[in-house]
Design a protein around this motif. Structure first.
Motif, PDB file in Angstrom:
ATOM      1  N   PRO A  99       0.972  -1.339   0.081  1.00 22.18           N
ATOM      2  CA  PRO A  99      -0.173  -0.097   0.014  1.00 22.18           C
ATOM      3  C   PRO A  99       0.743   1.148   0.041  1.00 22.18           C
ATOM      4  CG  PRO A  99      -0.701  -1.318   1.808  1.00 22.18           C
ATOM      5  CD  PRO A  99       0.590  -2.115   1.106  1.00 22.18           C
ATOM      6  N   ASP A 100       0.341   2.299  -0.479  1.00 19.72           N
ATOM      7  CA  ASP A 100       0.973   3.725  -0.669  1.00 19.72           C
ATOM      8  C   ASP A 100       1.455   3.850   0.690  1.00 19.72           C
ATOM      9  OD1 ASP A 100       0.433   3.862  -3.009  1.00 19.72           O
ATOM     10  OD2 ASP A 100      -0.783   5.622  -2.958  1.00 19.72           O
ATOM     11  N   VAL A 114       0.533   8.005   7.852  1.00 23.03           N
ATOM     12  CA  VAL A 114      -0.853   7.762   8.243  1.00 23.03           C
ATOM     13  C   VAL A 114      -1.458   9.304   7.804  1.00 23.03           C
ATOM     14  CG1 VAL A 114      -0.820   6.109  10.065  1.00 23.03           C
ATOM     15  CG2 VAL A 114      -0.516   8.562  10.400  1.00 23.03           C
ATOM     16  N   THR A 115      -0.494  10.283   7.474  1.00 20.42           N
ATOM     17  CA  THR A 115      -1.188  11.706   7.019  1.00 20.42           C
ATOM     18  C   THR A 115      -0.009  12.431   6.144  1.00 20.42           C
ATOM     19  OG1 THR A 115      -2.138  13.639   7.816  1.00 20.42           O
ATOM     20  CG2 THR A 115      -0.546  12.501   9.151  1.00 20.42           C
ATOM     21  N   ASP A 116      -0.469  13.165   5.307  1.00 23.12           N
ATOM     22  CA  ASP A 116       0.467  14.204   4.868  1.00 23.12           C
ATOM     23  C   ASP A 116       0.272  15.671   5.452  1.00 23.12           C
ATOM     24  OD1 ASP A 116      -1.768  15.130   3.510  1.00 23.12           O
ATOM     25  OD2 ASP A 116      -1.011  15.307   1.567  1.00 23.12           O
ATOM     26  N   LEU A 130       6.166  14.626  -1.129  1.00 18.64           N
ATOM     27  CA  LEU A 130       4.655  14.459  -0.499  1.00 18.64           C
ATOM     28  C   LEU A 130       4.117  15.478   0.215  1.00 18.64           C
ATOM     29  CD1 LEU A 130       2.970  11.867  -0.267  1.00 18.64           C
ATOM     30  CD2 LEU A 130       4.539  11.120   1.856  1.00 18.64           C
ATOM     31  N   VAL A 131       4.823  16.002   1.475  1.00 16.51           N
ATOM     32  CA  VAL A 131       4.193  16.794   2.274  1.00 16.51           C
ATOM     33  C   VAL A 131       4.157  18.269   2.149  1.00 16.51           C
ATOM     34  CG1 VAL A 131       4.706  17.506   4.596  1.00 16.51           C
ATOM     35  CG2 VAL A 131       5.006  15.266   3.935  1.00 16.51           C
ATOM     36  N   LEU A 136       3.435  14.281  -5.531  1.00 18.58           N
ATOM     37  CA  LEU A 136       3.199  13.016  -4.992  1.00 18.58           C
ATOM     38  C   LEU A 136       1.743  12.897  -4.431  1.00 18.58           C
ATOM     39  CD1 LEU A 136       4.847  10.520  -5.787  1.00 18.58           C
ATOM     40  CD2 LEU A 136       6.016  10.703  -3.679  1.00 18.58           C
ATOM     41  N   ARG A 137       0.936  12.119  -4.611  1.00 21.35           N
ATOM     42  CA  ARG A 137      -0.292  11.942  -4.088  1.00 21.35           C
ATOM     43  C   ARG A 137      -0.207  10.502  -3.508  1.00 21.35           C
ATOM     44  NH1 ARG A 137      -3.474  16.820  -3.241  1.00 21.35           N
ATOM     45  NH2 ARG A 137      -2.344  18.355  -4.609  1.00 21.35           N
ATOM     46  N   PHE A 138      -0.339  10.332  -2.382  1.00 22.18           N
ATOM     47  CA  PHE A 138      -0.533   8.919  -1.815  1.00 22.18           C
ATOM     48  C   PHE A 138      -2.053   8.860  -1.180  1.00 22.18           C
ATOM     49  CE2 PHE A 138       4.080   7.943  -0.340  1.00 22.18           C
ATOM     50  CZ  PHE A 138       4.537   7.879  -1.667  1.00 22.18           C
ATOM     51  N   ARG A 139      -2.163   7.558  -1.235  1.00 21.10           N
ATOM     52  CA  ARG A 139      -3.468   7.228  -0.324  1.00 21.10           C
ATOM     53  C   ARG A 139      -3.135   6.866   1.052  1.00 21.10           C
ATOM     54  NH1 ARG A 139      -5.264   2.118  -2.041  1.00 21.10           N
ATOM     55  NH2 ARG A 139      -3.684   2.189  -3.675  1.00 21.10           N
TER      56      ARG A 139
END
Ligand SMILES: *Cc1c(COP(=O)(O)O)cnc(C)c1O
Ligand code: SF4
Length: 364
Positions: A99-100, A114-116, A130-131, A136-139
């Protein structure tokens, strides 16, 4: 109690993340105005809590706290940074399917993202894509991550990170801990959170209740502090509260050019961490992530600082391990400054003052 809970949320809601708000704290320099403009044009996140913003020097744009908060035009430069750094570093394109939200580099432990969202968007963040930049988009699907951990019996250590996991609500944190503790092969939970430094108000009586207790699966915590000015009475109180919950508090600093790369600041940082009961864990070399070249020192710098300012010069507990986090794991960057020579019958060793001693060479 309710009042304090509201305070951390209020801090997050009133994030100092516009030029106008920043002007309430400091005399913004023309260079900073340019940096903010570029960041806003690029849609790059920036900002911090009013609490942490109030620690900035209002007059000095080179203030070590200010440089971590305020965007710079130098973030557009990229000579040494690796593009798509996180995918490359975390082997996201080549490895087993995951998983991402699961970053894996080791057999027995993983990082669980667990969060961005963060309480502060550090300019030197290696997860910047990411942040901060969010190209970059994660689930961030906690259920998916928990199921993956349940299915992988070799995972004994779960490092909960992000983003900053302590921006999540008490309920979410409580749920996450409870679910992880129910997994028989999970032996420890670690949190990586900058809140004891940038949002110490987050450590509320209600959160303490969730975190405390002598359980089969202990909780460890690492925070992120880079300069002695970041440590206040509020931080000392938050760390003490965490310790009373049975949670060890460590620090993961980043070696940052012009911020903590001189021996005086470096020593003061580590002494001050110890004085508020934070145990230095890692000193990270500034990774080759894009847009942070202006923070990067030569590789040797961290080991030299430990040699010249910490080892032998002050309390041994104040010494972090100097490492670089790479795509093949964290690697120690501590050369054998102490190791001079080995002969058939002895080793010759050197101490922090340059004095020499010997140790017998014992055959296997
Ligand atoms: C840093 C990291 C860990 C934890 O490493 P330790 O050296 O055990 O602190 C685990 N997994 C990933 C992906 C990491 O980046
Ligand atoms: S708190 Fe951590 S994850 Fe968030 S921006 Fe700072 S370094 Fe990056």
């Amino acid at each position: 109690m309710t009042h304090q809970m509201e305070e951390w949320m209020r801090q997050l809601e009133s994030s100092v993340n516009t030029l106008e708000k920043l002007q309430n704290y400091v005399t913004v320099s023309p260079g900073e105005v340019r940096g903010i403009k570029v960041a806003e044009e690029e849609g790059v996140r920036w900002g911090t809590t009013p609490y942490f913003a109030s620690l900035m020097d209002p007059k000095d744009p080179d203030c070590p706290i200010r440089r971590q908060i305020v965007p710079s035009v130098l973030e557009q430069e990229n000579r040494y940074g690796v593009e798509n750094y996180l995918e490359w570093k975390e082997n996201r394109l080549t490895d087993e399917h995951r998983p991402d939200c699961i970053a894996r580099q080791y057999h027995d432990r993983i990082a669980f993202l667990v969060t961005d969202v963060c309480a502060m968007y550090c300019r030197h963040c290696f997860r910047k894509e990411l942040v901060v930049v969010r190209g970059l988009r994660f689930r961030f699907d906690i259920e998916e991550g928990l199921q993956w951990i349940r299915d992988h019996e070799e995972i004994r250590d779960v490092l909960v990170t992000g983003g900053d996991p302590f921006v999540l609500s008490d309920d979410k944190i409580e749920y996450l801990i409870a679910q992880l503790r129910e997994i028989p092969h999970v032996q420890m939970i670690r949190f990586g959170t900058r809140t004891p430094i940038v949002l110490p108000q987050r450590i509320t009586p209600a959160l303490k209740k969730i975190l405390s207790g002598n359980h089969r699966v202990p909780i460890w915590l690492n925070t992120h502090c880079n300069h002695p000015k970041e440590i206040t009475e509020e931080t000392a109180r938050a760390v003490y509260d965490l310790l009373t919950c049975g949670i060890n508090v460590g620090n993961q600093a980043v070696l940052l050019k012009g911020i903590n790369d001189d021996p005086e600041t470096f020593k003061a940082l580590h002494q001050k961490l110890i004085s508020v009961r934070i145990r230095p864990y890692y000193l990270f070399y500034c990774e080759p992530a894009p847009g942070i070249d202006h923070f990067r020192t030569p590789v040797e710098k961290g080991a030299e600082l430990i040699r010249d300012a910490i080892r032998g010069h002050t309390t041994g507990l104040a010494q972090p391990m100097y490492v670089v986090a790479t795509r093949i794991g964290k690697i120690m960057l501590m050369p054998y400054y102490s190791y001079v020579e080995k002969s058939d019958n002895e080793y010759t060793l050197r101490n922090y003052k340059g004095e020499i001693t010997t140790l017998p060479n014992i055959p296997e």
